[in-house]
Design a protein around this motif. Structure first.
Motif, short mmCIF file in Angstrom:
data_model
loop_
_atom_site.label_atom_id
_atom_site.label_comp_id
_atom_site.label_asym_id
_atom_site.label_seq_id
_atom_site.Cartn_x
_atom_site.Cartn_y
_atom_site.Cartn_z
N CYS A 8 -1.99 2.67 1.80
CA CYS A 8 -2.83 2.30 1.66
C CYS A 8 -3.65 3.54 1.03
O CYS A 8 -4.03 3.33 2.25
N ASN A 10 -7.31 3.54 1.05
CA ASN A 10 -7.58 2.85 1.23
C ASN A 10 -8.27 2.90 3.10
O ASN A 10 -9.12 3.43 3.65
N CYS A 11 -7.97 1.98 3.08
CA CYS A 11 -6.95 1.36 4.63
C CYS A 11 -6.22 2.37 5.97
O CYS A 11 -5.92 1.98 6.68
N LEU A 15 1.96 -0.56 2.73
CA LEU A 15 1.59 -1.13 1.41
C LEU A 15 2.68 -2.20 0.71
O LEU A 15 3.95 -1.68 0.72
N CYS A 21 -3.72 -3.52 -1.30
CA CYS A 21 -3.04 -3.72 0.52
C CYS A 21 -3.10 -5.12 0.64
O CYS A 21 -4.52 -6.07 -0.03
N CYS A 24 -6.63 -5.05 2.73
CA CYS A 24 -8.38 -4.57 2.34
C CYS A 24 -7.89 -4.99 1.26
O CYS A 24 -9.68 -5.74 1.09
N PHE A 26 -7.74 -3.76 -1.50
CA PHE A 26 -8.02 -2.27 -2.16
C PHE A 26 -6.15 -2.73 -3.11
O PHE A 26 -5.63 -2.33 -2.97
N GLU A 27 -6.27 -2.28 -4.45
CA GLU A 27 -5.38 -2.15 -5.91
C GLU A 27 -5.49 -0.61 -5.92
O GLU A 27 -5.46 0.11 -6.38
N ALA A 28 -4.30 -0.60 -4.83
CA ALA A 28 -3.85 0.78 -5.26
C ALA A 28 -3.38 1.62 -6.37
O ALA A 28 -3.23 2.54 -7.06
N TYR A 31 -5.63 2.57 -8.94
CA TYR A 31 -6.62 3.92 -8.52
C TYR A 31 -6.06 5.31 -9.29
O TYR A 31 -5.15 5.70 -9.08
#
Length: 317
Positions: A8, A10-11, A15, A21, A24, A26-28, A31
């Protein structure tokens, strides 16, 4: 860490196949990396893995990062002067400065960025400043590796909470003010203090960010001026090519930040006040501000530099 495509941005946890993720949220998959940003997975010093962009200003891009040696999340600040340099990460991670005077300005400011990083690294233990862990030159530019801070900017905090009681505003800003006093003694002036550049952490502590941005840009370049100066927080000397900047410059910006915390409004622009100063003292607004605190804020916000407190100790006193 894993291969960049499998973690990920973000973190930095592994993934799943669906690209969202599980750690966290987060929509990887969604992105998008802009051409002038470093792509997630890039490495600095072969040690710091680059993730998503956290923020971008006229002088730099800040990324989430992962220290692959210590296994901790960090923030990576890349010196990137918008309008002076360009990059297409698909071709190369390198930054290219445009020719001539732009290249000279970029190189001069890159050196300043690194010299300020060296100073800040000495102040790693200061409670009111983001900690600088490492710095280097790479990809034709420079990088500062900082502690990752989990929180919101003071601007976001004020938008959520509204004006603060003066005692609370002072309590929030005191760690920043005290740490800045030590940094000034080390010969560095911030020059860009505002609620955007102060972080309020989850536990209520505050830290000043964004020291790395070099500030000595041609004052005739209006584009760069608009990038540097935050109306309401920048004193008049920052608008003039021969304006003398010093600790008093940061005193003004600190007082402007305090004014915003207490009254809910940023002060009028300094150049407007030079022409006609109609700024009401905090005690004369709806804020319940004691006259003594109001007087200190207004003296620190004096339009003319000699009328202000000349340094942080005088302001604190």
């Amino acid at each position: 860490m894993e291969h960049p495509c499998t973690v990920c941005p973000n973190c930095f946890q592994p993934l799943g196949d669906e690209g969202v993720c599980g750690h966290c949220g987060f929509e990887a998959n969604g992105y998008v990396t802009l051409p002038h940003h470093l792509a997630p997975g890039a490495r600095i010093k072969q040690r710091y893995q680059v993730g998503r962009v956290l923020g971008e200003g006229g002088f730099g891009i800040t990324y989430a990062g992962w220290d692959t040696v210590l296994d901790v999340k960090v923030a990576i600040k890349e010196f990137y002067m918008a309008g002076y340099v360009n990059r297409n990460h698909e071709a190369s991670p390198n930054v290219f400065a445009t020719l001539g005077a732009h290249r000279d300005t970029f190189n001069k400011n890159k050196e300043k960025f690194l010299s300020e990083a060296r100073v800040l690294a000495r102040f790693y233990e200061e409670p009111g400043i983001v900690g600088v862990r490492d710095f280097c030159e790479e990809n034709g530019t420079a990088y500062i590796i900082m502690d990752f801070l989990d929180g919101v900017t003071l601007k976001e905090y004020l938008e959520a909470h509204g004006p603060l009681p003066p005692a609370e505003a002072i309590r929030l800003l005191l760690p920043v003010i005290r740490s800045l006093q030590h940094v000034h003694a080390g010969g560095v002036i911030h020059r860009d203090i505002s609620p955007d550049n102060i972080m309020v952490l989850a536990d209520g502590r505050t830290k000043l960010l964004d020291f790395g941005a070099a500030r000595e840009v041609s004052q005739t370049d209006i584009k760069s001026l608009s990038v540097i100066l935050k109306p309401g927080y920048a004193p008049e000397e920052q608008y003039r090519s021969k304006g003398r900047q010093g600790p008093w410059t940061d005193v003004y910006a600190l007082a402007a930040t305090l004014y915003r915390c207490i009254t809910g409004e940023a002060p009028d622009d300094a150049m407007e006040r030079m022409y006609r100063d109609r700024l009401p003292a905090p005690a004369d607004t709806a804020a319940a501000c004691p006259a003594a605190i109001s007087r200190v804020v207004m003296k620190a916000l004096a339009v003319r530099q000699p009328d202000r407190y000349q340094d942080i100790p005088a302001f604190l006193q």
